[in-house]
Design a protein around this motif. Sequence first.
Motif, mmCIF file in Angstrom:
data_model
loop_
_atom_site.group_PDB
_atom_site.id
_atom_site.type_symbol
_atom_site.label_atom_id
_atom_site.label_comp_id
_atom_site.label_asym_id
_atom_site.label_seq_id
_atom_site.Cartn_x
_atom_site.Cartn_y
_atom_site.Cartn_z
ATOM 1 N N THR A 130 0.844 -1.208 0.000
ATOM 2 C CA THR A 130 0.000 0.000 0.000
ATOM 3 C C THR A 130 0.874 1.250 0.000
ATOM 4 O OG1 THR A 130 -1.778 -1.144 1.151
ATOM 5 C CG2 THR A 130 -1.788 1.248 1.289
ATOM 6 N N CYS A 131 1.915 1.242 0.827
ATOM 7 C CA CYS A 131 2.806 2.409 0.890
ATOM 8 C C CYS A 131 3.505 2.625 -0.455
ATOM 9 C CB CYS A 131 3.841 2.234 1.994
ATOM 10 S SG CYS A 131 3.103 2.207 3.622
ATOM 11 N N LEU A 132 3.797 1.529 -1.156
ATOM 12 C CA LEU A 132 4.463 1.648 -2.459
ATOM 13 C C LEU A 132 3.463 1.862 -3.598
ATOM 14 C CD1 LEU A 132 7.062 -1.267 -2.080
ATOM 15 C CD2 LEU A 132 7.481 1.184 -1.846
ATOM 16 N N LYS A 133 2.172 1.937 -3.230
ATOM 17 C CA LYS A 133 1.079 2.139 -4.206
ATOM 18 C C LYS A 133 1.032 1.023 -5.258
ATOM 19 C CE LYS A 133 0.997 7.166 -3.654
ATOM 20 N NZ LYS A 133 0.325 7.038 -2.379
ATOM 21 N N ILE A 134 1.364 -0.189 -4.825
ATOM 22 C CA ILE A 134 1.246 -1.365 -5.707
ATOM 23 C C ILE A 134 -0.059 -2.076 -5.357
ATOM 24 C CG2 ILE A 134 2.262 -3.605 -6.327
ATOM 25 C CD1 ILE A 134 4.988 -2.401 -5.549
ATOM 26 N N PRO A 135 -0.988 -2.224 -6.323
ATOM 27 C CA PRO A 135 -2.281 -2.856 -5.996
ATOM 28 C C PRO A 135 -2.105 -4.340 -5.653
ATOM 29 C CG PRO A 135 -2.114 -2.416 -8.347
ATOM 30 C CD PRO A 135 -0.904 -1.808 -7.727
ATOM 31 N N TYR A 136 -2.952 -4.805 -4.741
ATOM 32 C CA TYR A 136 -2.887 -6.215 -4.337
ATOM 33 C C TYR A 136 -3.357 -7.117 -5.474
ATOM 34 C CZ TYR A 136 -2.961 -4.330 0.480
ATOM 35 O OH TYR A 136 -2.704 -3.645 1.622
ATOM 36 N N SER A 137 -2.675 -8.223 -5.616
ATOM 37 C CA SER A 137 -3.146 -9.316 -6.475
ATOM 38 C C SER A 137 -2.520 -10.568 -5.878
ATOM 39 C CB SER A 137 -2.689 -9.127 -7.921
ATOM 40 O OG SER A 137 -1.278 -9.262 -7.984
ATOM 41 N N LEU A 138 -3.047 -11.701 -6.258
ATOM 42 C CA LEU A 138 -2.504 -12.939 -5.689
ATOM 43 C C LEU A 138 -1.015 -13.074 -6.019
ATOM 44 C CD1 LEU A 138 -3.312 -15.299 -3.987
ATOM 45 C CD2 LEU A 138 -3.945 -16.533 -6.046
ATOM 46 N N LEU A 139 -0.674 -12.620 -7.224
ATOM 47 C CA LEU A 139 0.727 -12.710 -7.660
ATOM 48 C C LEU A 139 1.608 -11.779 -6.814
ATOM 49 C CD1 LEU A 139 2.444 -14.095 -9.860
ATOM 50 C CD2 LEU A 139 2.244 -11.982 -11.173
ATOM 51 N N ASN A 140 1.138 -10.536 -6.631
ATOM 52 C CA ASN A 140 1.926 -9.576 -5.837
ATOM 53 C C ASN A 140 2.040 -9.991 -4.377
ATOM 54 O OD1 ASN A 140 2.334 -7.916 -7.966
ATOM 55 N ND2 ASN A 140 0.628 -6.535 -7.494
ATOM 56 N N LEU A 141 0.969 -10.620 -3.894
ATOM 57 C CA LEU A 141 0.942 -10.951 -2.466
ATOM 58 C C LEU A 141 1.747 -12.204 -2.155
ATOM 59 C CD1 LEU A 141 -2.815 -10.254 -1.627
ATOM 60 C CD2 LEU A 141 -0.854 -8.801 -1.165
ATOM 61 N N THR A 142 1.718 -13.150 -3.071
ATOM 62 C CA THR A 142 2.325 -14.454 -2.778
ATOM 63 C C THR A 142 3.638 -14.679 -3.521
ATOM 64 O OG1 THR A 142 0.101 -15.296 -2.475
ATOM 65 C CG2 THR A 142 1.821 -16.929 -2.664
ATOM 66 N N GLY A 143 3.709 -14.213 -4.767
ATOM 67 C CA GLY A 143 4.875 -14.480 -5.612
ATOM 68 C C GLY A 143 6.212 -14.182 -4.945
ATOM 69 N N PRO A 144 6.400 -12.941 -4.436
ATOM 70 C CA PRO A 144 7.708 -12.616 -3.858
ATOM 71 C C PRO A 144 8.100 -13.516 -2.685
ATOM 72 C CG PRO A 144 6.415 -10.636 -4.220
ATOM 73 C CD PRO A 144 5.505 -11.776 -4.473
ATOM 74 N N TRP A 145 7.108 -14.079 -2.014
ATOM 75 C CA TRP A 145 7.425 -14.942 -0.866
ATOM 76 C C TRP A 145 8.083 -16.251 -1.285
ATOM 77 C CZ3 TRP A 145 7.749 -13.475 3.999
ATOM 78 C CH2 TRP A 145 7.081 -12.311 4.389
ATOM 79 N N LEU A 146 7.897 -16.611 -2.560
ATOM 80 C CA LEU A 146 8.541 -17.852 -3.025
ATOM 81 C C LEU A 146 10.059 -17.749 -2.891
ATOM 82 C CD1 LEU A 146 6.400 -18.697 -6.182
ATOM 83 C CD2 LEU A 146 6.385 -19.840 -3.959
ATOM 84 N N ALA A 147 10.561 -16.509 -2.995
ATOM 85 C CA ALA A 147 12.009 -16.295 -2.845
ATOM 86 C C ALA A 147 12.466 -16.582 -1.415
ATOM 87 C CB ALA A 147 12.360 -14.861 -3.232
ATOM 88 N N VAL A 148 11.558 -16.579 -0.487
ATOM 89 C CA VAL A 148 11.891 -16.928 0.906
ATOM 90 C C VAL A 148 11.556 -18.397 1.163
ATOM 91 C CG1 VAL A 148 11.491 -16.342 3.338
ATOM 92 C CG2 VAL A 148 11.358 -14.552 1.590
ATOM 93 N N ILE A 149 10.371 -18.803 0.660
ATOM 94 C CA ILE A 149 9.866 -20.146 0.988
ATOM 95 C C ILE A 149 10.778 -21.248 0.424
ATOM 96 C CG2 ILE A 149 7.959 -21.769 0.599
ATOM 97 C CD1 ILE A 149 6.067 -19.336 0.650
ATOM 98 N N LEU A 150 11.158 -21.114 -0.842
ATOM 99 C CA LEU A 150 11.921 -22.203 -1.471
ATOM 100 C C LEU A 150 13.293 -22.425 -0.816
ATOM 101 C CD1 LEU A 150 10.876 -21.673 -5.210
ATOM 102 C CD2 LEU A 150 10.005 -23.358 -3.568
ATOM 103 N N PRO A 151 14.095 -21.349 -0.620
ATOM 104 C CA PRO A 151 15.365 -21.590 0.079
ATOM 105 C C PRO A 151 15.161 -22.067 1.519
ATOM 106 C CG PRO A 151 15.331 -19.392 -0.912
ATOM 107 C CD PRO A 151 13.969 -19.950 -1.054
ATOM 108 N N ALA A 152 14.087 -21.571 2.164
ATOM 109 C CA ALA A 152 13.839 -21.978 3.556
ATOM 110 C C ALA A 152 13.506 -23.465 3.621
ATOM 111 C CB ALA A 152 12.712 -21.148 4.148
ATOM 112 N N LEU A 153 12.727 -23.935 2.650
ATOM 113 C CA LEU A 153 12.389 -25.365 2.635
ATOM 114 C C LEU A 153 13.655 -26.201 2.412
ATOM 115 C CD1 LEU A 153 9.002 -25.505 0.692
ATOM 116 C CD2 LEU A 153 9.383 -25.703 3.145
ATOM 117 N N TRP A 154 14.524 -25.702 1.544
ATOM 118 C CA TRP A 154 15.796 -26.418 1.306
ATOM 119 C C TRP A 154 16.608 -26.475 2.604
ATOM 120 C CZ3 TRP A 154 20.848 -24.383 1.457
ATOM 121 C CH2 TRP A 154 21.838 -25.257 0.982
ATOM 122 N N LEU A 155 16.653 -25.314 3.291
ATOM 123 C CA LEU A 155 17.409 -25.228 4.550
ATOM 124 C C LEU A 155 16.794 -26.155 5.614
ATOM 125 C CD1 LEU A 155 19.794 -23.512 5.568
ATOM 126 C CD2 LEU A 155 18.142 -21.883 6.483
#
Lengths: 165, 473
Positions: free
Chosen positions: B61-86
């Motif tokens: 919201t602060c960055l004025k980027i509208p919510y979408s499933l892709l915006n909300l979830t996509g970037p988290w894959l960069a955390v989730i995938l390495p974390a699962l490997w770890l």
Amino acid sequence: MQATPERRFLAGILLLWLLQLGWLAWHFAPEALDVGRRLRHGHPMAAGQPTDPFDRWLAELARVLPADCTYILVDCYETGNYAKMRYVLYPRRQIRLDPKATPTLLFTTIAQEGAAFVILGGCHLAPQWQFIFQDRQTVFQTLTTAGPGLVLSVDSDRIIGGFYD
Amino acid sequence: MTEGLGLLVRLLAGLLAIQAVGYALLVVLLPPRAAMAPLERLALALGLGCLGLSLWMLLLTCLKIPYSLLNLTGPWLAVILPALWLAGRRGWLQADGRVVKNYFLAMATLGTRAGWSRFEQACLVLLILAFVFATLRAMLYPLWAWDELATWGLKAKAFYLARSLDLSRIEAHNYYPNLVPLSLAYLYFWLGGVSAPLAKALFPLCGGSLVALFYCLLKRLMVQRPAALAATAFLVLNGTTFLSHLFIAYADLILAYYHLGAAGLLYLWVRAAAPAGSGIIITCFAGGMAWSKFEGWPLVLIMVLAAILTLVWLRPPGGGKKIAAVLLMALGGWLLALPWRQFVYLQGWDVGLDHMGGFYPEQFLLGGWLVLQALVWLPYFGILWPSILLSFILAWRSLLNTPVLFLALLVAGNLAATVLAYAIVPASAAEFPLYVRATVDRLLLHAAPVSALIFSIPLAPGNAQAPADRNFI
């Protein structure tokens, strides 16, 4: 087995809890039966279908009122209807007025907030609101919606300001 | 029917995504030597997931980027995938998978294959019945309770439809923290629409995480499995308040969950028995408290004050460093809630004027009396609060010379804060008792689970002083 204070305490608590469990089961039994009924009759996604007249009226209002409009709800706070109406009709903007409000306040609010509709809830209106039902007035037009309240559209072009009590 | 099943699959995917984000954060935040039980990790994941995702939504919201499933979830894959490997490398993923399978098996077979006693099976049946009822009760009914229509559900709908944290078309305590409505809105993106009954599944899941955490904390306090199971069932099935909050979309259960996580781990830490990495979890959960309800931050302060007073009184070795660590945790929690405070400030919203007037002595006295009544009023909490108070009386010998003092100060602080909150609320004389009756059960719920940790004293006598664990942080 030695009857320590802890053991006596736990035994007493367990007994009281079992009694309390009986009361809890009795308390939630009607809801549990209703849950069972809902499971038998229709799938869970049908849960949002309105059943009572107020809910049906709200569903009709959601169909009739434009999504970007502002409406004034004239209703008693105590009925609590404003919260449900605001939720169901969102993103329409709600402005609440007390049934004891003066006509001046109504006109000022319409002019300031750009309200396109006035919704009269089920609450008893103060005598000064009778002007709204006079045949000669041309600002408010009744919309035909079947429900516990009355919906009036507002011809805001006829409100030119300069309100005095 | 097919459409309904599709929605259920989407809902499960949304809930799983929250858990996955939380689990990934947990793996990243905890040190490899953190000896947390798999059930603890799963119970803590929900809180971190809701916290991470809702703060991410605030940032968008602060960055004025509208919510979408892709915006909300996509970037988290960069955390989730390495974390699962770890997590796989540490062996956590395998252990957690086994535990999930074992718990499902235990529930499906009522513990018979695991050799559970009849008493344990009875407790398990009670818990399963409670959660099945609550889940169906949540998902088969539309929003109906006051605050879910007037505040939390309304905001969730607003955020979803506006694709942003936009409150320009409503006035509903706009300064309130938004962890709950943002989490609901997140589920709406998975469901593809405002499907409030389905999104309410978040609350039984939160209750389940709370219950699992409570059970794990009792086990860490040396309570044996049968007694820990019984105490957990006792917490859930006592009066109507806890059970009702499993199926209504209020923020109080989530606050109680964060409170239990933060204060429960802090209690273990004061006892020098907390698993490594607890400090960061306490910090995050303190942030979750402040970001889930307006009352959350005062509860953090009470918790911190109770810990500091306990450390000052007991004078453990390295007490000064420990006090500094507690203050650091509080600071971390405050920093997590800071973005929202800044957002509110920039919007120019008044904060707390609807809940804070002056100090009214007559309300203080009447409020105190009504809170006392509520503690023993059976429909609210059954015999939970009287049992908690009796447990403290039983533990009187250890109150002043062991870390149990922390729990006593925490409970006393929470009750005092509740009465004080009533003393400052602007309400007419006629309205005041009604106001108290409409809110007191919720306020007591915030502290009920963490207060119930005192059951570890009668259930495992002699555990007041735990062996030291040097693995902290």
